[in-house]
Each structure stands twice: as structure tokens, then as C-alpha cells.
Design a protein around this motif. Structure first.
Motif, PDB file in Angstrom:
ATOM      1  N   SER A   1      63.723  68.446  19.909  1.00  0.00           N
ATOM      2  CA  SER A   1      64.554  69.532  19.372  1.00  0.00           C
ATOM      3  C   SER A   1      65.697  68.980  18.521  1.00  0.00           C
ATOM      4  N   GLU A   2      66.256  67.843  18.916  1.00  0.00           N
ATOM      5  CA  GLU A   2      67.336  67.234  18.142  1.00  0.00           C
ATOM      6  C   GLU A   2      66.818  66.742  16.795  1.00  0.00           C
ATOM      7  N   ILE A   3      65.639  66.146  16.797  1.00  0.00           N
ATOM      8  CA  ILE A   3      65.047  65.661  15.548  1.00  0.00           C
ATOM      9  C   ILE A   3      64.714  66.830  14.634  1.00  0.00           C
ATOM     10  N   GLN A   4      64.210  67.932  15.210  1.00  0.00           N
ATOM     11  CA  GLN A   4      63.911  69.095  14.386  1.00  0.00           C
ATOM     12  C   GLN A   4      65.183  69.646  13.743  1.00  0.00           C
ATOM     13  N   LEU A   5      66.285  69.640  14.473  1.00  0.00           N
ATOM     14  CA  LEU A   5      67.548  70.098  13.910  1.00  0.00           C
ATOM     15  C   LEU A   5      67.961  69.213  12.736  1.00  0.00           C
ATOM     16  N   LEU A   6      67.810  67.899  12.886  1.00  0.00           N
ATOM     17  CA  LEU A   6      68.148  66.996  11.789  1.00  0.00           C
ATOM     18  C   LEU A   6      67.234  67.216  10.588  1.00  0.00           C
ATOM     19  N   GLN A   7      65.973  67.404  10.824  1.00  0.00           N
ATOM     20  CA  GLN A   7      65.045  67.639   9.725  1.00  0.00           C
ATOM     21  C   GLN A   7      65.398  68.924   8.976  1.00  0.00           C
ATOM     22  N   PHE A   8      65.836  69.921   9.713  1.00  0.00           N
ATOM     23  CA  PHE A   8      66.298  71.165   9.100  1.00  0.00           C
ATOM     24  C   PHE A   8      67.466  70.878   8.146  1.00  0.00           C
ATOM     25  N   LEU A   9      68.391  70.026   8.584  1.00  0.00           N
ATOM     26  CA  LEU A   9      69.542  69.695   7.756  1.00  0.00           C
ATOM     27  C   LEU A   9      69.159  68.782   6.590  1.00  0.00           C
ATOM     28  N   PHE A  10      68.207  67.859   6.821  1.00  0.00           N
ATOM     29  CA  PHE A  10      67.775  66.962   5.745  1.00  0.00           C
ATOM     30  C   PHE A  10      67.217  67.755   4.563  1.00  0.00           C
ATOM     31  N   ARG A  11      66.447  68.807   4.869  1.00  0.00           N
ATOM     32  CA  ARG A  11      65.837  69.582   3.798  1.00  0.00           C
ATOM     33  C   ARG A  11      66.870  70.357   2.989  1.00  0.00           C
ATOM     34  N   ARG A  12      68.073  70.530   3.557  1.00  0.00           N
ATOM     35  CA  ARG A  12      69.132  71.259   2.864  1.00  0.00           C
ATOM     36  C   ARG A  12      70.284  70.342   2.456  1.00  0.00           C
ATOM     37  N   ALA A  13      70.051  69.044   2.527  1.00  0.00           N
ATOM     38  CA  ALA A  13      71.107  68.079   2.232  1.00  0.00           C
ATOM     39  C   ALA A  13      71.443  68.070   0.748  1.00  0.00           C
ATOM     40  N   ASN A  14      72.675  67.686   0.494  1.00  0.00           N
ATOM     41  CA  ASN A  14      73.138  67.526  -0.882  1.00  0.00           C
ATOM     42  C   ASN A  14      72.333  66.414  -1.554  1.00  0.00           C
ATOM     43  N   PRO A  15      71.721  66.671  -2.726  1.00  0.00           N
ATOM     44  CA  PRO A  15      70.933  65.623  -3.388  1.00  0.00           C
ATOM     45  C   PRO A  15      71.739  64.378  -3.718  1.00  0.00           C
ATOM     46  N   ARG A  16      73.063  64.510  -3.772  1.00  0.00           N
ATOM     47  CA  ARG A  16      73.897  63.339  -4.084  1.00  0.00           C
ATOM     48  C   ARG A  16      74.050  62.410  -2.887  1.00  0.00           C
ATOM     49  N   GLY A  17      73.609  62.837  -1.709  1.00  0.00           N
ATOM     50  CA  GLY A  17      73.667  61.954  -0.551  1.00  0.00           C
ATOM     51  C   GLY A  17      74.326  62.602   0.647  1.00  0.00           C
ATOM     52  N   LEU A  18      73.995  62.084   1.822  1.00  0.00           N
ATOM     53  CA  LEU A  18      74.524  62.610   3.078  1.00  0.00           C
ATOM     54  C   LEU A  18      74.750  61.455   4.035  1.00  0.00           C
ATOM     55  N   ARG A  19      75.931  61.412   4.632  1.00  0.00           N
ATOM     56  CA  ARG A  19      76.230  60.405   5.650  1.00  0.00           C
ATOM     57  C   ARG A  19      75.862  60.969   7.019  1.00  0.00           C
ATOM     58  N   LEU A  20      75.112  60.197   7.774  1.00  0.00           N
ATOM     59  CA  LEU A  20      74.646  60.626   9.098  1.00  0.00           C
ATOM     60  C   LEU A  20      75.200  59.698  10.163  1.00  0.00           C
ATOM     61  N   ILE A  21      75.883  60.286  11.165  1.00  0.00           N
ATOM     62  CA  ILE A  21      76.455  59.531  12.276  1.00  0.00           C
ATOM     63  C   ILE A  21      75.823  60.047  13.560  1.00  0.00           C
ATOM     64  N   LEU A  22      75.123  59.166  14.269  1.00  0.00           N
ATOM     65  CA  LEU A  22      74.483  59.525  15.530  1.00  0.00           C
ATOM     66  C   LEU A  22      75.131  58.740  16.660  1.00  0.00           C
ATOM     67  N   ASP A  23      75.740  59.448  17.576  1.00  0.00           N
ATOM     68  CA  ASP A  23      76.402  58.838  18.728  1.00  0.00           C
ATOM     69  C   ASP A  23      75.465  58.957  19.925  1.00  0.00           C
ATOM     70  N   CYS A  24      74.842  57.856  20.306  1.00  0.00           N
ATOM     71  CA  CYS A  24      73.874  57.852  21.412  1.00  0.00           C
ATOM     72  C   CYS A  24      74.549  57.396  22.697  1.00  0.00           C
ATOM     73  N   PRO A  25      74.411  58.157  23.784  1.00  0.00           N
ATOM     74  CA  PRO A  25      75.105  57.803  25.032  1.00  0.00           C
ATOM     75  C   PRO A  25      74.552  56.546  25.689  1.00  0.00           C
TER      76      PRO A  25
END
Length: 583
Positions: free
Chosen positions: A521-545
Motif C-alpha cells: 500500500s505504501e508503494i502504491q501511494l508513492l507510485q500515485f505521486l510519481f505519476r503526478r510528479a513535477n517533470p522538473r524533478g522530485l526529492r524523495l525522503i523515506l524514513d525507515c524505522p
């Protein structure tokens, strides 16, 4: 538009303060309505703590009257004082302006790690909070020419005389100017602060009475009343509270554990600027009249674990008739409050915080003031009335649970104009309520720059709520940062269908997810955001416990425009508020 609205708000506050201080029809010689300060288009939470509020003309020392220029955000730092023999002809604190940038302030604070300590409890927290507010408000004050150095060059007695006359917040502002000023102001704050711990052996006010007998007794501007290891006698507590009406401190901090002693506002200082109460009962005496409930300079009220058994006591306290300059009302863990109505507060109220409101069912803000910041967490609100004047720039709503009839009984159906809102935090329950409202609420968020979602679970319905809320990118033309607090434990791994679209978030620059576990479900949420990302680039920060196996990490394949980063300095605007709630 947001910036212009804020500038108009600040100008209104300056004019009101000038009229309050100099009298109607009299022009403040230092007031320049054309003066403007550059600032980021973020919620003016620095302002909301009263840092920029004006002080009324009050006497702190015999025969010397305080005169302050109504300059809005300068907080009276540049207060003009009449030349007297005590100040050796030096005009104290002339026109100190805060025009230094945030980076410069941070450098000064970093250099001053060895600041003086040993101040009474509550004082350090108050000073630290003010420094943070100045930091948020655009920087530290700087002096014109060598005026500050001229004050530093004075002997100790004239310097103390100058600081005695200035408002206490102005003193703290001046302490941000340099290392030398910070050391001086820390010594001064320690000099004018007292801490009383009860119970004590003998008279709890003994050391205060001894202080009065000194040849040149120092004023008391910070007063802290703390409970020791044993229980407190009611008569000792009451005598200490009544003593504050005699010594008239501007800052009062009371902290009690266990049994709730009654703190009566009519018994305390009339020069209050900041009131902080923890673990007491707030009330009034029988027969108290309105004249006993007037605090002309009170700007901040902070209550934690405070009993308020009569709802009208809180309304009476925050009303414009009692506290005309009130800017901040902060209520935390006040379990007896069932309703909050600040519609009668004065025009200066800009920040309202209610955390852990377990019994609160109604929150009415009203339109009399220009409330900029509202933070609420607690029980679901049957009635939520926000200002309809477009003043809100910062909104935090977190409900513990939702009623079963949320589809029919939804207080979020009636949200007013939020077109100036720049920061928004919603939990999964409040997000569900917004989605159920289904009235195109998202169209209100055209100025939104930062969105934070606090998800205690990420089931199929929660994913659907996020997709529905963010599905139409054109509703968020200014969105730059998205923060998602994921649940600590894994959720249902089922996928849901997502409607495809060609639009993208024009300005989205950062997506940060905490507690990321590489669940489906977390990966699907990210994929949803990737498809709507700014074409100029997106910074992604993943904090894993905790460490994640390599094969699970391979399930996430970001597109080339996404840049993975571990920048720990990227934090949400409400991160401190959320940390305080969860600790």
C-alpha cells in the motif's frame, strides 16, 4: 495575495496599537504606515505569540513612564525613553529594528551555546520559546550605528535602569543581538526572576520579603511557583498567588502535581503579559466583579492539565473586555473543558491551540478577530466554526475517532473560505471527514504550500481518501511539500484502482514519508505521486524505522526524475506540535 493580506493585517494591528498607546487622534511620531518587512509566505506564527504586539504605557519604576513606538513587529525593542539622570543622557533603546535575516539569527544562536544558566523553572522555556518565535518572525533585531554598544558601555546601574523600563519581550529581543547582549540580558533576567517552591519550612514568602528589605530592591518580572515533593497547603498556595498582585510580575509560571489548587485570576498581577499554568484549577471567587477580571497587557495564556469546571470562566477570561490584547490561547490536556468559544475575544487573537481535548465537542472561533493559526486534536467536533474572513493560514485538525453517522453529521461540511491557507495537517479521521463532505473542499486550497497527513492506518479506505483528496492536481497549484506519517505497523496489502490523468503538481518539490516499510500500500501511494510528479524533478525522503531486506527495496522503482535523499533537516511545519502531542 497571502503576503499582501498579512501586510494589511499587520498595518491594522499597528494602527490599533498606536491608538491604544498614544490616544485617538494623536499621531505616533515613530509610526510609518508605509514601512514593510520582507517575509516568507508562511503562517505568521512568530507573530502569533505576541512578539510583535504592542505594550501599553505602564510604569515599571517609580517616576519613569514607558513610551513605545507602535511599530508592529519590533515588539517595542526600539522603545524611546526620556533622557534622565539615571541613564546618563543616553536615549535608551532607540529605534532598534529587526532587519537581520533568518540565517544570521541562526548563526548568532549557534555561537551562543554557552549562555548563562541557573534561571528559575519556566523562565528558560519562556525565553527559548520567544527566541524561536523571533526566529520564525524573520530574524533578530539590529541596531542603527553604535547605539547598542553605547548602552553596553554604560555602568551596571544605568543599564539595569534601561532594561527595567523596557518590556520584558524587548529585553529578550535585545539579547539576540550579540553574544555580549545575550550575556547581559541573561544576567538581567536572572536578577528579576524569583522561584518559590512549596511546601517549605516556615514562611514560603520569606525570601521575597527579605528581597524587599534590600537597599535597592530589584523588581520581580518573572515569578515561578512550583510544588515540591510534598502536598501543598491551600493557604500557602493562596498567599503566593496573592503576593503576585503586590509585586506585579509580567510573566507567571505555576506548576503543581496531584491535588488541584485554585488559581484565582482576580488575585494575581494586573501587569501580566504571559501566564502559564500547569496542574491547577482555574476559577473565580464568589462575588468577583468585572473590574477584578481586567488584564490590559495579557497577550499569552498557556494552560496544561488545568481544571476549568465552569465553561463561562474560560469565555470570560479570553473576552476582549478582560484581555483586550490577547494574541495566543494554548490549551493542552484540559480534561474538564467541553466547549470552547472565543468569538468574544479581541481583534488581536491570532493563534488558538487545543491539544488532547478529550471532552470537547464544540469549537467556535468567530469572526471578530483575524485568527491565523488553529491547532486542534481530540474528540470529534460536533460544531466547528472557523473564521469566515479568510484570515487562516495555518490549520491542524486531528480527530481521535469519527461518529458512525459521519455521512450525515459532518461538521467539516461547513468550512469557510480557506483560500489563504498555506499549511494544512490532517489525520486519517479528519481526512475521512473531508472526503465524506464531498463538496469540493479542495478548491479552497489554491494557496496551500505544505500538506501533512497523519495516518494511523493505511487500509484500502485510507488510500482511497488520499487519492480522492489529491486526485485533482490543479486544486493545488502552489503545493511544494508533502509529508506522510505512516502507521508504525503494516497494514492490509490490497491494492485499489486509481483513475489516470495527465496533470501533475506544478511546484511539488519534496515528498517525505516516515515509518516507511515498503509495504504494498505504501508503494502504491508513492507510485500515485510519481505519476503526478513535477517533470522538473522530485526529492524523495523515506524514513525507515528498521532495516529492510534488499529484495523488498527492489519493489520500489522510482522514475529518473525522482531523487532519493536522506536530508534529515527537512521537517514539516507542524512537526514540533506533533512531537509535543505524542510525547
Amino acid at each position: 495575495m497571502v503576503k499582501r493580506q498579512r501586510e494589511e493585517d499587520d498595518e491594522e494591528e499597528e494602527e490599533a496599537a498606536a491608538a491604544h498607546q498614544f490616544g485617538d487622534g494623536v499621531v505616533d511620531p515613530n509610526h510609518d504606515p508605509e514601512e514593510r518587512h520582507d517575509e516568507e509566505q508562511q503562517p505568521a506564527t512568530g507573530d502569533t505569540a505576541g512578539v510583535g504586539a504592542q505594550q501599553s504605557a505602564t510604569e515599571h519604576t517609580s517616576g519613569v513612564e514607558e513610551q513605545q513606538p507602535a511599530t508592529g513587529d519590533t515588539s517595542g525593542v526600539g522603545a524611546q525613553q526620556p533622557a534622565t539622570g539615571q541613564t546618563s543622557g543616553v536615549a535608551a533603546g532607540e529605534n532598534i529594528e529587526r532587519n537581520e535575516q533568518l540565517a544570521s539569527l541562526e548563526r548568532l544562536l549557534d555561537e551562543d551555546d554557552d549562555a548563562a544558566t541557573g534561571q528559575p523553572s519556566g523562565v528558560n522555556e519562556y525565553v527559548a520559546s520567544l527566541e524561536q518565535l523571533v526566529k520564525e518572525d524573520g530574524g533578530a533585531p539590529t541596531a542603527k550605528g553604535d547605539e547598542i554598544d553605547r548602552i553596553l558601555a554604560l555602568p551596571e546601574r544605568p543599564r539595569r535602569r534601561i532594561l527595567d523600563i523596557l518590556p520584558i519581550k524587548s529585553v529578550i529581543h535585545m539579547g539576540l543581538h550579540s553574544r555580549a547582549w545575550k550575556e547581559l540580558c541573561n544576567r538581567y533576567i536572572k536578577d528579576v526572576s524569583v522561584e518559590v517552591t512549596i511546601p517549605s519550612n516556615g514562611d514560603p514568602l520569606l525570601k521575597l520579603k527579605e528581597r524587599e528589605q534590600q537597599p535597592e530592591p530589584r523588581p520581580i518580572r518573572f515569578f515561578s511557583l512550583l510544588q515540591g515533593k510534598s502536598s501543598i497547603k491551600t493557604e500557602d498556595f493562596n498567599s503566593c498567588v496573592k503576593y503576585t498582585s503586590k509585586c506585579s510580575p509580567e510573566i507567571i509560571h505555576v506548576k503543581q502535581r496531584g491535588r488541584f489548587s485554585s488559581f484565582r485570576m482576580e488575585d494575581t498581577s494586573r501587569k501580566l503579559v504571559h501566564l502559564s499554568l500547569f496542574g491547577v484549577k482555574l476559577g473565580t471567587s464568589r462575588g468577583a466583579v468585572n473590574t477584578d477580571f481586567f488584564f490590559p497587557d495579557l497577550k499569552e495564556i498557556h494552560l496544561q492539565d488545568v481544571q476549568i469546571n465552569i465553561v463561562h470562566d474560560l469565555e470570560r477570561l479570553v473576552a476582549a473586555a478582560a484581555c483586550p490584547l490577547l494574541r495566543v490561547l494554548d490549551l493542552r490536556e484540559c480534561k474538564t473543558i467541553i466547549g470552547i468559544d472565543v468569538a468574544g475575544a479581541g481583534a488581536h487573537l491570532v493563534r488558538l491551540t487545543v491539544m488532547d481535548g478529550d471532552r470537547v465537542s464544540n469549537l467556535i472561533a468567530g469572526n471578530r478577530h483575524r485568527l491565523r493559526s488553529l491547532h486542534y486534536s481530540g474528540r470529534y467536533l460536533n460544531i466547528l466554526t472557523l473564521p469566515a474572513n479568510g484570515s487562516l493560514t495555518d490549520l491542524y485538525i486531528s480527530f481521535e475517532r469519527l461518529p458512525t453517522s459521519i455521512a450525515l453529521d459532518n461538521s467539516l461540511r461547513h468550512l469557510p473560505d480557506l483560500s489563504n491557507l498555506t499549511v494544512l495537517t490532517l489525520c486519517d479521521n479528519s481526512l475521512r471527514a473531508v472526503t465524506e463532505a464531498n463538496r469540493g473542499i479542495q478548491r479552497n486550497f489554491r494557496s496551500l504550500r505544505e500538506l501533512q497527513l497523519l495516518m494511523s492506518q493505511l487500509e484500502q479506505i485510507n488510500l482511497a481518501d488520499i487519492f480522492a483528496f489529491l486526485g485533482n492536481c490543479r486544486y493545488y497549484p502552489q503545493l511544494e511539500k508533502l509529508f506522510v506519517q505512516l502507521p508504525k505497523h503494516s497494514s492490509n496489502q490490497s491494492n485499489i484502482g486509481v483513475k489516470e490523468q495527465q496533470e501533475h503538481f506544478e511546484k511539488l518539490d519534496v515528498v517525505k514519508m516516515t515509518n516507511f516499510k515498503y509495504d504494498r500500500s505504501e508503494i502504491q501511494l508513492l507510485q500515485f505521486l510519481f505519476r503526478r510528479a513535477n517533470p522538473r524533478g522530485l526529492r524523495l525522503i523515506l524514513d525507515c524505522p528498521k532495516p529492510v531486506p534488499e529484495e523488498r527495496q527492489q519493489q520500489l522503482q522510482p522514475p529518473p526524475i525522482v531523487q532519493r535523499t536522506d536530508d534529515s533537516t527537512v521537517k514539516s511545519f507542524h512537526s514540533q506540535l506533533f512531537d509535543e502531542k505524542t510525547n
